[in-house]
Write a protein that holds these residues in place. Structure first.
Motif, mmCIF file in Angstrom:
data_model
loop_
_atom_site.group_PDB
_atom_site.id
_atom_site.type_symbol
_atom_site.label_atom_id
_atom_site.label_comp_id
_atom_site.label_asym_id
_atom_site.label_seq_id
_atom_site.Cartn_x
_atom_site.Cartn_y
_atom_site.Cartn_z
ATOM 1 N N ARG A 75 0.989 -1.173 -0.005
ATOM 2 C CA ARG A 75 -0.009 0.011 0.056
ATOM 3 C C ARG A 75 0.861 1.418 -0.041
ATOM 4 O O ARG A 75 0.248 2.436 -0.317
ATOM 5 C CB ARG A 75 -1.204 0.091 1.196
ATOM 6 C CG ARG A 75 -1.866 -1.184 1.345
ATOM 7 C CD ARG A 75 -2.887 -1.023 2.316
ATOM 8 N NE ARG A 75 -4.137 0.029 1.931
ATOM 9 C CZ ARG A 75 -5.085 -0.038 1.193
ATOM 10 N NH1 ARG A 75 -5.012 -1.232 0.317
ATOM 11 N NH2 ARG A 75 -5.729 0.772 0.665
ATOM 12 N N ASP A 76 2.088 1.174 0.592
ATOM 13 C CA ASP A 76 2.968 2.384 0.290
ATOM 14 C C ASP A 76 3.635 2.680 -0.832
ATOM 15 O O ASP A 76 4.169 3.656 -1.166
ATOM 16 C CB ASP A 76 4.041 2.164 1.425
ATOM 17 C CG ASP A 76 4.717 0.852 1.301
ATOM 18 O OD1 ASP A 76 4.333 -0.005 0.708
ATOM 19 O OD2 ASP A 76 6.068 0.922 1.719
ATOM 20 N N VAL A 77 3.665 1.822 -1.872
ATOM 21 C CA VAL A 77 4.197 1.943 -3.128
ATOM 22 C C VAL A 77 3.057 2.848 -4.291
ATOM 23 O O VAL A 77 3.501 3.501 -5.013
ATOM 24 C CB VAL A 77 4.445 0.541 -3.871
ATOM 25 C CG1 VAL A 77 5.326 0.826 -5.252
ATOM 26 C CG2 VAL A 77 5.744 -0.015 -2.821
ATOM 27 N N VAL A 78 1.789 2.167 -4.229
ATOM 28 C CA VAL A 78 1.029 2.889 -4.954
ATOM 29 C C VAL A 78 -0.262 3.428 -3.891
ATOM 30 O O VAL A 78 -0.812 2.801 -3.170
ATOM 31 C CB VAL A 78 -0.001 1.946 -6.021
ATOM 32 C CG1 VAL A 78 -1.092 2.457 -6.497
ATOM 33 C CG2 VAL A 78 1.126 1.387 -6.803
ATOM 34 N N VAL A 79 -0.146 4.780 -4.067
ATOM 35 C CA VAL A 79 -0.598 5.551 -2.974
ATOM 36 C C VAL A 79 -1.683 6.690 -3.834
ATOM 37 O O VAL A 79 -1.728 6.945 -4.815
ATOM 38 C CB VAL A 79 0.146 6.650 -2.108
ATOM 39 C CG1 VAL A 79 1.196 5.778 -1.274
ATOM 40 C CG2 VAL A 79 0.738 7.559 -2.946
ATOM 41 N N THR A 80 -2.833 7.157 -3.051
ATOM 42 C CA THR A 80 -3.990 7.956 -3.554
ATOM 43 C C THR A 80 -3.191 9.399 -3.473
ATOM 44 O O THR A 80 -3.029 9.714 -2.150
ATOM 45 C CB THR A 80 -5.375 7.747 -2.938
ATOM 46 O OG1 THR A 80 -5.579 6.433 -2.981
ATOM 47 C CG2 THR A 80 -6.339 8.738 -3.574
ATOM 48 N N ARG A 81 -3.309 9.962 -4.396
ATOM 49 C CA ARG A 81 -2.821 11.617 -4.180
ATOM 50 C C ARG A 81 -3.876 12.203 -5.474
ATOM 51 O O ARG A 81 -3.708 11.869 -6.493
ATOM 52 C CB ARG A 81 -1.270 11.812 -4.558
ATOM 53 C CG ARG A 81 -0.555 11.348 -3.515
ATOM 54 C CD ARG A 81 -0.443 12.154 -2.635
ATOM 55 N NE ARG A 81 0.501 11.823 -1.672
ATOM 56 C CZ ARG A 81 0.461 10.791 -0.624
ATOM 57 N NH1 ARG A 81 -0.660 10.188 -0.556
ATOM 58 N NH2 ARG A 81 1.328 10.496 0.140
ATOM 59 N N ALA A 82 -4.507 13.157 -4.820
ATOM 60 C CA ALA A 82 -5.253 14.038 -5.836
ATOM 61 C C ALA A 82 -4.391 14.571 -7.019
ATOM 62 O O ALA A 82 -3.332 15.091 -6.574
ATOM 63 C CB ALA A 82 -5.813 15.270 -4.975
#
Length: 183
Positions: A75-82
């Motif tokens: 989960r720390d490699v692909v993160v949600t970022r606006a």
């Protein structure tokens, strides 16, 4: 974890490799890695994955692919970022970043150092960039860009080797390059 795009997409030390065998999750990962540590909008991701053939379910499919990547990579490699998602990559984990850093360092080096750094940068290439993703809608422009960077680095390395008096060592390489790039 290390990511390689300078050839077919490869990932070292991935938790679940089976999740990354499907084409669209692999394409999504490549798209995110090409903008590593910068957010990529969902609109750009959808356009990159489907181009003109965007299905009505594209956003749902994108979320599903992100979920698959998180399971495989963490989960720390692909993160949600606006306004979308981002691949978080440490320095030297991505071969493209390492290549570009070595080329930049070469420009600030003496002649022998320039040749050595460019040789090291070029050694990262394992074939055509994004070789297994060449048919994806986003790939053509990125492949051209990366190929141009490689050719520029190769020309600079050859020029440095010529200045260092390595003429004889270059003959076979130059003959092959003339065959490959006659103009």
């Amino acid at each position: 974890m290390r990511f390689r795009l300078l050839g077919p997409l490869e990932i070292e030390d991935v938790a679940d490799e089976a999740l990354l065998r499907r084409a669209k999750p692999r394409a999504l990962l490549a798209l995110l890695l090409l903008s590593a540590n910068r957010p990529v909008s969902t609109d750009r991701l959808v356009a990159g994955l489907w181009g003109e053939d965007e299905p009505a379910t594209a956003l749902g499919a994108l979320q599903n692919y992100v979920s698959q990547l998180r399971k495989a990579l963490g989960r720390d490699v692909v993160v949600t970022r606006a306004p979308g998602y981002m691949a978080v990559v440490a320095p030297d984990e991505l071969d493209v970043d390492r290549f570009e850093r070595l080329v930049a360092e070469a420009a600030d080096s003496d002649l022998a150092g320039r040749a050595a750094r460019l040789r090291e940068a070029l050694s990262l290439w394992r074939g055509p960039p994004l070789a297994d993703l060449a048919d994806e809608p986003f790939a053509a422009a990125e492949i051209r860009r990366l190929d141009e960077l490689r050719l520029a680095a190769l020309e600079d390395r050859i020029a440095a080797d010529l200045e260092l008096g390595r003429h004889g060592e270059l003959i076979a390489e130059l003959e092959a390059l003339v065959q490959e790039h006659p103009l």
